[in-house]
Design a protein around this motif. Structure first.
Motif, short mmCIF file in Angstrom:
data_model
loop_
_atom_site.label_atom_id
_atom_site.label_comp_id
_atom_site.label_asym_id
_atom_site.label_seq_id
_atom_site.Cartn_x
_atom_site.Cartn_y
_atom_site.Cartn_z
N GLN A 19 200.65 18.76 117.31
CA GLN A 19 199.76 19.70 116.65
C GLN A 19 199.27 19.33 115.18
O GLN A 19 200.48 18.96 114.42
CB GLN A 19 200.15 20.99 116.67
N GLU A 67 203.52 16.73 125.12
CA GLU A 67 202.66 17.33 124.52
C GLU A 67 202.16 16.72 123.20
O GLU A 67 203.08 16.07 122.40
CB GLU A 67 202.94 18.84 124.23
N ALA A 85 198.84 23.00 109.84
CA ALA A 85 197.82 23.89 109.58
C ALA A 85 197.38 23.89 108.05
O ALA A 85 198.08 23.40 107.42
CB ALA A 85 198.53 25.26 109.87
#
Length: 146
Positions: A45, A42, A48
């Motif tokens: 990410q 994957e 944040a």
């Protein structure tokens, strides 16, 4: 007393003093981890974003509130001392409450917010005392306690 065996044999006593063999074939080496065929990892990410930190532009400090309370208390006591009757007290107090409310609003928007809070608190208390005196005189509540 010596232990039997070859003279150059390693001792197996204390693990901290035991010599280790650093040759590549001597240590256990597990097989490297390989993903199965056809495996697609994957995408990572993105981190944040940090939460925003909001700070008030004009902080309310306790000494500002205390100064606002003291000054407005002196103001309302002086207004009460100037009055000569119940009617004059109610009239002067209502005018004083309007002026102090305007001063508190200016302090809250343009000046020191702590002083504005102190003035607003005492102005609210003075308005409630004025309304109590007004209702006492209008409804003639002295008759209740005779």
């Amino acid at each position: 007393m010596t232990m039997p065996g070859p003279a150059n044999a390693p001792s197996h006593g204390n693990p901290a003093t035991r010599p280790w063999d650093a040759t590549p074939g001597a240590a256990w080496d597990p097989a490297p981890h390989r993903p199965p065929p056809g495996y697609v990892p994957e995408a990572a990410q993105p981190p944040a974003p940090r939460r925003p930190r909001y700070r008030e532009s004009g902080a309310v400090r306790w000494w500002g509130v205390l100064i606002g309370v003291c000054v407005s208390l002196v103001y309302f006591v002086l207004v009460g001392l100037v009055s000569w009757s119940t009617t004059s007290f109610v009239g002067l107090s209502l005018v004083a409450v309007l002026l102090a409310g305007a001063a508190g609003a200016v302090l809250l928007t343009r000046g020191d917010r702590g002083m504005g809070v102190g003035v607003a608190a005492v102005t609210g208390a003075a308005l409630s005392v004025t309304m109590l005196v007004l209702s006492w005189s209008v409804f003639d509540l002295d008759q209740l306690f005779i």
